[in-house]
Design an enzyme around this catalytic site. Structure first.
Site, PDB file in Angstrom:
ATOM      1  N   CYS A  30      45.961  68.398  69.608  1.00 35.52           N
ATOM      2  CA  CYS A  30      46.024  69.536  68.685  1.00 35.52           C
ATOM      3  C   CYS A  30      45.266  69.223  67.385  1.00 35.52           C
ATOM      4  O   CYS A  30      45.732  68.401  66.596  1.00 35.52           O
ATOM      5  CB  CYS A  30      47.498  69.833  68.411  1.00 35.52           C
ATOM      6  N   CYS A  33      47.194  69.464  64.093  1.00 39.23           N
ATOM      7  CA  CYS A  33      48.195  68.391  64.020  1.00 39.23           C
ATOM      8  C   CYS A  33      47.558  67.109  63.485  1.00 39.23           C
ATOM      9  O   CYS A  33      48.167  66.380  62.702  1.00 39.23           O
ATOM     10  CB  CYS A  33      48.808  68.129  65.396  1.00 39.23           C
TER      11      CYS A  33
END
Length: 105
Positions: A30, A33
């Site tokens: 991600c 993230c």
């Protein structure tokens, strides 16, 4: 202090019963993230022992992610005295996390 990785097995034992715990739900693939992790490291350095920061990989710990209704990554949940009190979905500026933590520290 630093960001501690937790999973379905040890998640519950890592949430502080007193004080604040910030939990980031994300995944290794991600991109937002990955941007968030250095921000969390900075928050960990700033708050020291007053704050515990955990990260949950949603792919590796689906039960924990499901328990807290995580549908998008990253999701940050702030726990105060063991109870979830704030949920931030998506990447936010560092100041947003600081403002939320200020309520509980």
């Amino acid at each position: 202090m630093s960001v501690t990785a937790v999973n379905d097995v040890n998640f519950a034992t890592q949430i502080r019963k007193e004080g604040a715990t910030l939990v980031e739900f994300g995944a290794s693939w991600c991109p937002p993230c990955k941007v968030l992790l250095p921000i969390l490291d900075e928050l960990s350095e700033q708050h020291g022992e007053k704050l515990r920061i955990l990260k949950v990989d949603c792919d590796e710990s689906p039960a924990t992610a499901s328990q807290f209704g995580v549908m998008s990554m990253p999701t940050v949940i702030v726990f105060h005295n063991g109870e979830p009190v704030e949920k931030l979905i998506g990447l936010r500026p560092k100041s947003v996390y600081e403002n939320v933590l200020a309520k509980y520290s």
